[in-house]
Design an enzyme around this catalytic site. Structure first.
Site, PDB file in Angstrom:
ATOM      1  N   GLY A  38       0.761  -1.474   0.842  1.00 28.64           N
ATOM      2  CA  GLY A  38       0.222  -0.268  -0.057  1.00 28.64           C
ATOM      3  C   GLY A  38       0.457   0.872  -0.493  1.00 28.64           C
ATOM      4  O   GLY A  38       2.121   1.212  -0.177  1.00 28.64           O
ATOM      5  N   LYS A  59       8.965  -0.713   4.794  1.00 22.82           N
ATOM      6  CA  LYS A  59       8.458   0.541   4.460  1.00 22.82           C
ATOM      7  C   LYS A  59       9.101   1.474   3.846  1.00 22.82           C
ATOM      8  O   LYS A  59      10.689   1.203   4.766  1.00 22.82           O
ATOM      9  CB  LYS A  59       7.692   0.774   5.848  1.00 22.82           C
ATOM     10  N   ASP A 156      -0.797  10.135  16.594  1.00 18.73           N
ATOM     11  CA  ASP A 156      -1.944   9.890  15.955  1.00 18.73           C
ATOM     12  C   ASP A 156      -2.941   8.984  15.543  1.00 18.73           C
ATOM     13  O   ASP A 156      -2.312   8.291  14.332  1.00 18.73           O
ATOM     14  CB  ASP A 156      -0.769   9.992  14.234  1.00 18.73           C
TER      15      ASP A 156
END
Length: 204
Positions: A38, A59, A156
């Site tokens: 993603g 990542k 967050d």
């Protein structure tokens, strides 16, 4: 150049496995599109099996400006200090590339966001499961705020940063803008980050 990037990206970080750029290029078939898990605001995730047979998520950050580098180093430092079953495990990182890379455990059932917003008749997202997830999120936040040796405020918390494993247990992720708070520090002046609706009340 690799040594310079290694130092800039936090090469003095301890307790973390360091991967070479060649290892991760090979693991992702040179970051081929069919390996993409993603894409988000910070970067792209790739699913791949390492040489020892472990499936991981890699990542890759999009932009290597100074603020992103600071967030990268912050995430590595914080995750190297946390050992909790509801926090995604950092396997290692690559510090010798222009765009830093983090290697996490692979969490098979994706983000909470997709279950809340894309209802699937084959898998009803029951209230019992929702309450269990809410309980686990609150438990891990209690740990981070009150039980960790140095309190950590995520800043967050949202459904896109809550992953679910094969048993639908919570794995809290994305600590890039988190901040550690020294216990005896009475005042903290810093830029407020993260969407207002998701900001930790204690931090606010």
């Amino acid at each position: 150049m690799k040594q310079k990037l290694f130092t800039r990206n936090g090469g003095n970080i301890k307790k973390i496995k360091l991967f070479t750029s060649k290892e991760l290029e090979k693991a992702t078939d040179n970051y081929h599109g069919n390996r993409v898990l993603g894409e988000g605001g910070q970067g792209t995730g790739y699913k791949r099996m390492l040489l020892e047979g472990r499936i991981v998520a890699i990542k890759k950050f999009k932009i290597a400006d100074e603020s992103k580098i600071e967030e990268f180093i912050n995430e590595v430092i914080l995750l190297s200090q946390i050992s909790h079953r509801n926090v995604v495990q950092l396997v290692g990182c690559c510090l010798e590339t222009e765009v830093p890379l983090l290697v996490y455990e692979f969490v098979s059932n994706g983000y909470l966001f997709q279950y809340l917003h894309d209802q699937n008749e084959e898998f009803p997202f029951t209230w019992e499961l929702r309450l269990l997830i809410a309980f686990e999120v609150s438990s891990v936040l209690t740990y981070l705020h009150s039980a960790a040796s140095v309190p950590i405020y995520h800043r967050d918390i949202k459904s896109k940063n809550i992953l679910l494993d094969e048993k639908f247990q919570v794995k809290l992720s994305d600590f890039g803008i988190s901040r550690s708070i020294v216990v005896d520090q009475t005042r903290l002046t810093t830029q407020v980050k993260g969407p207002f609706g998701y900001l930790d009340p204690e931090y606010f």
